[in-house]
Enzyme design. Sequence first.
Site, short mmCIF file in Angstrom:
data_model
loop_
_atom_site.label_atom_id
_atom_site.label_comp_id
_atom_site.label_asym_id
_atom_site.label_seq_id
_atom_site.Cartn_x
_atom_site.Cartn_y
_atom_site.Cartn_z
N ASP A 196 96.33 1.64 87.86
CA ASP A 196 95.17 2.55 87.77
C ASP A 196 95.48 3.80 88.59
O ASP A 196 95.93 4.81 88.03
CB ASP A 196 93.92 1.81 88.28
CG ASP A 196 92.71 2.72 88.41
OD1 ASP A 196 92.72 3.84 87.86
OD2 ASP A 196 91.72 2.33 89.08
N LYS A 223 91.25 5.70 81.81
CA LYS A 223 89.95 6.30 82.15
C LYS A 223 89.99 7.75 81.69
O LYS A 223 90.82 8.53 82.20
CB LYS A 223 89.73 6.28 83.66
CG LYS A 223 89.58 4.90 84.29
CD LYS A 223 89.66 5.03 85.81
CE LYS A 223 89.23 3.77 86.53
NZ LYS A 223 89.59 3.83 87.98
N ARG A 228 83.95 3.89 85.30
CA ARG A 228 84.07 4.32 86.70
C ARG A 228 82.95 3.63 87.49
O ARG A 228 81.98 3.12 86.92
CB ARG A 228 83.91 5.84 86.84
CG ARG A 228 84.85 6.70 86.05
CD ARG A 228 86.32 6.38 86.25
NE ARG A 228 86.79 6.37 87.62
CZ ARG A 228 87.60 7.28 88.16
NH1 ARG A 228 88.01 8.29 87.43
NH2 ARG A 228 88.03 7.16 89.41
N SER A 229 83.08 3.71 88.81
CA SER A 229 82.04 3.06 89.62
C SER A 229 80.70 3.79 89.50
O SER A 229 79.63 3.18 89.55
CB SER A 229 82.48 2.93 91.07
OG SER A 229 83.00 4.14 91.56
N LYS A 257 87.15 -2.88 80.66
CA LYS A 257 86.69 -3.13 82.03
C LYS A 257 85.43 -2.30 82.22
O LYS A 257 85.50 -1.07 82.29
CB LYS A 257 87.79 -2.71 82.99
CG LYS A 257 87.48 -2.98 84.43
CD LYS A 257 88.50 -2.29 85.33
CE LYS A 257 88.22 -2.60 86.77
NZ LYS A 257 88.75 -1.54 87.66
N ASP A 291 90.92 -6.24 91.17
CA ASP A 291 91.40 -4.87 91.38
C ASP A 291 91.44 -4.68 92.89
O ASP A 291 90.39 -4.56 93.53
CB ASP A 291 90.45 -3.84 90.73
CG ASP A 291 90.91 -2.40 91.02
OD1 ASP A 291 91.95 -2.22 91.68
OD2 ASP A 291 90.21 -1.46 90.57
N GLU A 324 79.06 -1.44 91.28
CA GLU A 324 79.30 -1.83 89.89
C GLU A 324 78.51 -3.07 89.50
O GLU A 324 78.84 -3.75 88.52
CB GLU A 324 80.80 -2.04 89.66
CG GLU A 324 81.58 -0.75 89.84
CD GLU A 324 83.04 -0.87 89.44
OE1 GLU A 324 83.52 -1.97 89.17
OE2 GLU A 324 83.70 0.19 89.41
N GLN A 379 88.66 -4.53 96.34
CA GLN A 379 87.53 -3.80 95.75
C GLN A 379 86.77 -4.59 94.67
O GLN A 379 85.55 -4.52 94.61
CB GLN A 379 88.07 -2.50 95.15
CG GLN A 379 87.02 -1.61 94.52
CD GLN A 379 87.61 -0.30 94.03
OE1 GLN A 379 87.86 0.60 94.82
NE2 GLN A 379 87.84 -0.20 92.73
C1 2PG Z 1 88.59 1.41 89.68
C2 2PG Z 1 87.28 2.06 89.38
C3 2PG Z 1 86.43 1.36 88.40
P1 2PG Z 1 86.33 4.05 90.70
O1 2PG Z 1 89.14 1.53 90.77
O2 2PG Z 1 89.18 0.82 88.78
O3 2PG Z 1 86.22 0.02 88.66
O4 2PG Z 1 86.62 2.47 90.50
O5 2PG Z 1 85.58 4.51 89.51
O6 2PG Z 1 85.53 4.12 91.98
O7 2PG Z 1 87.67 4.71 90.82
MG MG Z 2 91.03 0.46 89.90
#
Ligand code: 2PG
Ligand code: MG
Length: 404
Positions: free
Chosen positions: A304, A329, A358-359, A380, A236, A200, A157
């Site tokens: 995560d 987060k 977040r994305s 991040k 990641d 992102e 990702q």
């Molecule tokens: C992640 C996030 C942020 P998402 O996986 O760490 O980069 O992605 O917000 O889509 O969960």
């Molecule tokens: Mg992640």
Amino acid sequence: MSRISSSGLASVYDSRGRPTVEATVVLESGSRGRAGAPSGASTGAHEVRAFPEGGVPAALTTFRETVAPALLGVEGTDQATVDALLHSLDGSPDFSRIGGNTATAVSVACAIAHAEEKGEPLWKVLARPTVDGSRFPAIAGNCLNGGRHAIGGPDIQEFIAYAESPRPEESVAAAIRVHALLGEELHRRLPKQALGRGDEGGWVAPLGNVPAIELLAEVCARVRDELKTPVHPGLDLAASEFFRAGQYRYKEQTLDTEGQVAFVARLVDRYGLKYLEDPLEQESFDAFARLTKEVGDRTLVVGDDLYVTNEERLRRGIERRSTNAVLIKVNQVGTLTDTLKTVDLAGAHGLATVTSHRSGEVPEGWLAHVALGTGARGLKCGVLGGERVAKLNELLRLGRADRT
Ligand code: 2PG
Ligand code: MG
């Protein structure tokens, strides 16, 4: 100390153009806070629900009918009381009634109002007892997008520039330089290919997973030489997203769990990775531990989806020594109080924290304050795109304020 005299919740858009919510809280003193909540695409199975059934419109109705009347008169500078109230109004284990994004927006808006009330920056209101604001987080900047954040890119990702100068302006400059050079290199190597940018702000290119890491590592080495700033490649993998029926299914290869541990360990050594997030799927506490045992002395291994900022899940990870770091987060768990509990648990056991966007983001800077106030090892927050730059610029402002 000041009570809440009014509050509101409104529909706004995130950086993907999807609706989300922002909360406004006004205290009797006249101090006010406003904050929007972001949304993920690769959401962990154990995250709180961002919105109730019915989405943003349902969140607005529930707020108007249930949350706003209950907030009225509550001590708005008492974060724990506000956050406990949000839980009791919701009554579910995952904020599925009022919505985790409503909880996040209200919780952060109260903290911002509290900071205004005290005439202090937000990070100070959030600061943990051991934090004096003099140590700045590294920047984990996503430079090349894949997985669910990019159509047509690699399975992994995020391909990250992990810049760890003690000076935030150097880390930010290095991450931005990696992004720029990577773009130049991609144009040079794929001259006939139209290149895009993902959710992102990182590049999207038709590259295999390993060639993409190789290119990132090369570019990081060039930027290290050029800027004399420690910047190293990171990933990641968001591995839960391509884990099906017990196997990691890349376009080029399919691996069982032991194969994945060995593959990722080889990547760490071959490319000098210093940041490794979700290299295994979200229930693999023991496989995480095997990988951390192997490479945890030379890279951050960050959970995560594994932890979803949840204290109980982190406790399991600590018992098994699954990782040496945890991603933080706020909207994975819903409130600042829950977030700070997880941060404190990590700190008590010597795990590093990395504060994350977040994305789907909102163009606000409060995340930089969460990172600084919680003594995070890293922030991040991507590299390009107004919603990412808002956080980087806020960190730069905090860096200047700190030195004057
Ligand atoms: C992640 C996030 C942020 P998402 O996986 O760490 O980069 O992605 O917000 O889509 O969960
Ligand atoms: Mg992640």
